[in-house]
Write a protein that holds these residues in place. Structure first.
Motif, PDB file in Angstrom:
ATOM      1  N   ALA A 190      54.140  28.994  42.316  1.00 14.42           N
ATOM      2  CA  ALA A 190      54.470  29.192  43.728  1.00 14.42           C
ATOM      3  C   ALA A 190      55.215  30.501  43.968  1.00 14.42           C
ATOM      4  O   ALA A 190      55.501  30.850  45.118  1.00 14.42           O
ATOM      5  N   SER A 191      55.533  31.218  42.872  1.00 12.58           N
ATOM      6  CA  SER A 191      56.275  32.480  43.007  1.00 12.58           C
ATOM      7  C   SER A 191      55.561  33.601  42.238  1.00 12.58           C
ATOM      8  O   SER A 191      56.117  34.184  41.298  1.00 12.58           O
ATOM      9  N   PRO A 192      54.319  33.903  42.593  1.00  8.88           N
ATOM     10  CA  PRO A 192      53.571  34.905  41.824  1.00  8.88           C
ATOM     11  C   PRO A 192      54.205  36.286  41.854  1.00  8.88           C
ATOM     12  O   PRO A 192      53.987  37.075  40.934  1.00  8.88           O
ATOM     13  N   HIS A 193      55.027  36.555  42.881  1.00 13.05           N
ATOM     14  CA  HIS A 193      55.645  37.883  42.992  1.00 13.05           C
ATOM     15  C   HIS A 193      56.683  38.129  41.900  1.00 13.05           C
ATOM     16  O   HIS A 193      57.043  39.276  41.628  1.00 13.05           O
ATOM     17  N   SER A 194      57.123  37.045  41.238  1.00  8.76           N
ATOM     18  CA  SER A 194      58.161  37.212  40.220  1.00  8.76           C
ATOM     19  C   SER A 194      57.587  37.371  38.812  1.00  8.76           C
ATOM     20  O   SER A 194      58.346  37.462  37.845  1.00  8.76           O
ATOM     21  N   GLY A 195      56.283  37.416  38.681  1.00  8.58           N
ATOM     22  CA  GLY A 195      55.664  37.590  37.371  1.00  8.58           C
ATOM     23  C   GLY A 195      54.528  38.604  37.443  1.00  8.58           C
ATOM     24  O   GLY A 195      54.307  39.250  38.472  1.00  8.58           O
ATOM     25  N   ILE A 196      53.826  38.781  36.337  1.00  8.57           N
ATOM     26  CA  ILE A 196      52.584  39.563  36.292  1.00  8.57           C
ATOM     27  C   ILE A 196      51.535  38.644  35.677  1.00  8.57           C
ATOM     28  O   ILE A 196      51.633  38.272  34.504  1.00  8.57           O
ATOM     29  N   ASP A 197      50.577  38.250  36.495  1.00  9.43           N
ATOM     30  CA  ASP A 197      49.634  37.188  36.153  1.00  9.43           C
ATOM     31  C   ASP A 197      48.565  37.697  35.180  1.00  9.43           C
ATOM     32  O   ASP A 197      47.722  38.532  35.556  1.00  9.43           O
ATOM     33  N   PRO A 198      48.545  37.224  33.940  1.00 14.23           N
ATOM     34  CA  PRO A 198      47.551  37.702  32.976  1.00 14.23           C
ATOM     35  C   PRO A 198      46.139  37.214  33.278  1.00 14.23           C
ATOM     36  O   PRO A 198      45.165  37.809  32.809  1.00 14.23           O
ATOM     37  N   ILE A 199      46.014  36.133  34.066  1.00 17.55           N
ATOM     38  CA  ILE A 199      44.681  35.643  34.428  1.00 17.55           C
ATOM     39  C   ILE A 199      44.041  36.586  35.448  1.00 17.55           C
ATOM     40  O   ILE A 199      42.867  36.941  35.328  1.00 17.55           O
ATOM     41  N   VAL A 200      44.804  36.993  36.440  1.00 19.39           N
ATOM     42  CA  VAL A 200      44.289  37.969  37.403  1.00 19.39           C
ATOM     43  C   VAL A 200      43.951  39.273  36.687  1.00 19.39           C
ATOM     44  O   VAL A 200      42.878  39.863  36.883  1.00 19.39           O
ATOM     45  N   LEU A 201      44.871  39.722  35.820  1.00 12.24           N
ATOM     46  CA  LEU A 201      44.634  40.967  35.094  1.00 12.24           C
ATOM     47  C   LEU A 201      43.432  40.839  34.167  1.00 12.24           C
ATOM     48  O   LEU A 201      42.597  41.745  34.080  1.00 12.24           O
ATOM     49  N   GLY A 202      43.308  39.709  33.486  1.00  7.68           N
ATOM     50  CA  GLY A 202      42.160  39.505  32.604  1.00  7.68           C
ATOM     51  C   GLY A 202      40.852  39.493  33.369  1.00  7.68           C
ATOM     52  O   GLY A 202      39.831  40.015  32.886  1.00  7.68           O
ATOM     53  N   SER A 203      40.863  38.908  34.573  1.00  5.42           N
ATOM     54  CA  SER A 203      39.659  38.910  35.404  1.00  5.42           C
ATOM     55  C   SER A 203      39.279  40.325  35.812  1.00  5.42           C
ATOM     56  O   SER A 203      38.101  40.703  35.796  1.00  5.42           O
ATOM     57  N   GLN A 204      40.273  41.123  36.174  1.00  6.69           N
ATOM     58  CA  GLN A 204      40.005  42.514  36.534  1.00  6.69           C
ATOM     59  C   GLN A 204      39.460  43.301  35.348  1.00  6.69           C
ATOM     60  O   GLN A 204      38.546  44.113  35.490  1.00  6.69           O
ATOM     61  N   ILE A 205      40.018  43.053  34.176  1.00  3.05           N
ATOM     62  CA  ILE A 205      39.527  43.737  32.969  1.00  3.05           C
ATOM     63  C   ILE A 205      38.085  43.324  32.684  1.00  3.05           C
ATOM     64  O   ILE A 205      37.224  44.176  32.399  1.00  3.05           O
ATOM     65  N   GLY A 206      37.801  42.025  32.769  1.00  9.87           N
ATOM     66  CA  GLY A 206      36.445  41.549  32.506  1.00  9.87           C
ATOM     67  C   GLY A 206      35.414  42.191  33.413  1.00  9.87           C
ATOM     68  O   GLY A 206      34.320  42.578  32.978  1.00  9.87           O
ATOM     69  N   LEU A 207      35.744  42.313  34.687  1.00 11.68           N
ATOM     70  CA  LEU A 207      34.829  42.976  35.624  1.00 11.68           C
ATOM     71  C   LEU A 207      34.778  44.478  35.377  1.00 11.68           C
ATOM     72  O   LEU A 207      33.713  45.098  35.405  1.00 11.68           O
ATOM     73  N   GLY A 208      35.941  45.071  35.103  1.00 18.46           N
ATOM     74  CA  GLY A 208      35.982  46.516  34.873  1.00 18.46           C
ATOM     75  C   GLY A 208      35.178  46.936  33.658  1.00 18.46           C
ATOM     76  O   GLY A 208      34.607  48.040  33.626  1.00 18.46           O
ATOM     77  N   LEU A 209      35.110  46.062  32.663  1.00 20.10           N
ATOM     78  CA  LEU A 209      34.362  46.397  31.454  1.00 20.10           C
ATOM     79  C   LEU A 209      32.882  46.601  31.741  1.00 20.10           C
ATOM     80  O   LEU A 209      32.207  47.364  31.036  1.00 20.10           O
ATOM     81  N   GLN A 210      32.348  45.933  32.766  1.00 20.26           N
ATOM     82  CA  GLN A 210      30.929  46.090  33.060  1.00 20.26           C
ATOM     83  C   GLN A 210      30.607  47.490  33.559  1.00 20.26           C
ATOM     84  O   GLN A 210      29.462  47.954  33.435  1.00 20.26           O
ATOM     85  N   THR A 211      31.601  48.189  34.112  1.00 17.73           N
ATOM     86  CA  THR A 211      31.339  49.563  34.557  1.00 17.73           C
ATOM     87  C   THR A 211      31.242  50.530  33.385  1.00 17.73           C
ATOM     88  O   THR A 211      30.709  51.626  33.540  1.00 17.73           O
ATOM     89  N   VAL A 212      31.763  50.131  32.214  1.00 19.37           N
ATOM     90  CA  VAL A 212      31.603  50.995  31.039  1.00 19.37           C
ATOM     91  C   VAL A 212      30.121  51.163  30.723  1.00 19.37           C
ATOM     92  O   VAL A 212      29.646  52.261  30.427  1.00 19.37           O
ATOM     93  N   VAL A 213      29.372  50.060  30.813  1.00 18.30           N
ATOM     94  CA  VAL A 213      27.934  50.127  30.572  1.00 18.30           C
ATOM     95  C   VAL A 213      27.215  50.752  31.759  1.00 18.30           C
ATOM     96  O   VAL A 213      26.396  51.661  31.601  1.00 18.30           O
ATOM     97  N   SER A 214      27.523  50.302  32.968  1.00 19.05           N
ATOM     98  CA  SER A 214      26.743  50.741  34.131  1.00 19.05           C
ATOM     99  C   SER A 214      27.073  52.150  34.589  1.00 19.05           C
ATOM    100  O   SER A 214      26.234  52.804  35.233  1.00 19.05           O
TER     101      SER A 214
END
Length: 401
Positions: A192-216
């Motif tokens: 309930a307090s996402p502003h007080s942390g750094i969410d590794p799931i959100v970051l991992g999702s961004q990394i997973g999507l970002g990796l596809q641009t390495v190929v494309s």
């Protein structure tokens, strides 16, 4: 013999019974056999006068899969896996065809000694499914103990090609592969307090999507490459923002330059996404490339073109199957042939009857893929063509001068 191997599959590095039966079959036709090389591997030599040392390899291991093929000789075997679990075991990738064909090749070559000269080396290799058996055999002094081949061959039966056909690319036959782990160190917090942390799931999702641009967007469009995130693990409870995430990747390439581009791109995306998320430098994502990496299975162009012409002449104009590769599977055979370089040809033999493809095209039962519990190969034409193509190649490479 095929039915025996199919009914009695064994997991990687547990192929004791398979290796023992294979060794016995090879000894019976005059080969000098050494067992226990690189674990459960075997090396069989048949000396037949002066000439080249030529190697033919077959892999022996099965997979932890419960067979559901419906065959009357389906496997019901079980073994204990490396994690201590009892699992069903199945030849779900056709290695039973390979070892059976190796015996057929041994019998034919032993019977035709007047047609060739040199030393034939037959290898029963463990643990191809774990991409480590060939490396273990090399680390056990394979060439130092038995001699370094002048040329080498191997084949894989495949459900994607009709029986009666051979595929052999002059160049990359199978892709190189890397296993990569990305460890993300987030900052845990209450859900309930996402502003007080750094969410590794959100970051991992961004990394997973970002990796596809390495190929494309980084890899030239006509060059092949794959980055797949096969597993993403994080968190323990609905309302807890975890402090760690783990991404597991497989990365495929067809040449060393592409491999470096992909691995560099993975590091760049993961680290800089961490910076964008606000992680301090000491907590940026870790990118770990494991030692399970395997080189490209690169067929020697001159040797492969020579064998293609030979097979076409001997087996018919339509024997070659030149459909473009649609996947980037990997093999550990290049551990034998890459460093030092040994001219080699790795080919594929069709294992599915043409009528099965026709039924699948008509909307009926699809052709099962490799590693599927439904996987099945038509054994007689597969084994026979494997033997024919191998023996023709060996007789040509070892023709008396």
């Amino acid at each position: 013999l095929f039915v025996h191997f199919h009914r009695n599959p064994e997991l990687s590095f547990q192929e004791q019974k398979t290796a023992a039966r294979l060794a016995a079959e090879l000894r019976a036709v005059g080969f000098e056999v050494t067992e226990g090389v690189g674990g459960t591997g075997i090396v069989a030599l048949l000396e037949n006068g002066p000439g080249p040392l030529v190697m033919m390899r077959a892999d022996m291991d099965g997979l932890p899969v419960q067979e559901k093929s419906g065959l009357d000789y389906a496997s019901t075997a079980k073994q204990i896996d490396p994690n201590g679990n009892e699992v069903f075991v199945m030849h779900a990738c056709g290695h039973d065809v390979h070892v059976t064909s190796l015996v057929g090749t041994a019998r034919q070559m032993a019977a035709r000694r007047d047609a060739w000269s040199g030393t034939l080396m037959l290898i029963g290799q463990p643990a191809e499914e774990r991409i480590s058996g060939a490396r273990f055999m090399m680390e056990d002094g394979l060439w130092e103990r038995f001699g370094q081949p002048d040329m080498a061959m191997a084949f894989h039966v495949t459900s994607t090609i009709p029986t009666g056909h051979i595929a052999a690319a002059a160049g990359a036959q199978y892709s190189g592969g890397d296993t990569v782990d990305i460890i993300i160190h987030g900052v845990g917090a209450h859900g309930a307090s996402p502003h007080s942390g750094i969410d590794p799931i959100v970051l991992g999702s961004q990394i997973g999507l970002g990796l596809q641009t390495v190929v494309s967007r980084n890899l030239p469009p006509r060059e092949a490459g794959v980055i797949t995130v096969g597993a993403f693990n994080s968190g323990t409870k609905h309302n807890i923002i975890s402090d760690r995430a783990h991404l597991q990747l497989t990365v495929r390439n067809d040449d060393p330059q592409t491999r470096e581009l992909l691995l560099d791109g993975i590091r760049r995306v993961a680290v800089n996404m961490g910076r964008a998320a606000g992680l301090p430098e000491e907590k940026l994502p870790e990118v770990i490339v494991s030692d399970e990496s395997v080189p490209v299975t690169a067929n020697d162009v001159e040797l492969t073109l020579r064998l293609r012409a030979l097979w076409q002449q001997a087996l018919g104009d339509d024997v070659l199957w030149d459909e473009k590769r649609k996947a980037m599977g990997s093999e550990d055979f290049p551990f034998f042939t890459t460093d030092p370089y040994i001219p080699s040809t790795y080919f594929a033999v069709g294992g599915t009857p043409p009528e099965d493809f026709a039924r699948a095209a008509a909307g009926e039962e699809p052709v099962p893929s490799h590693h599927s519990p439904l996987f099945k190969i038509d054994p007689e034409p597969s084994v026979m063509l494997g033997v024919e193509a191998t023996v023709l190649g060996l007789l040509d490479m070892m023709a008396p001068q």
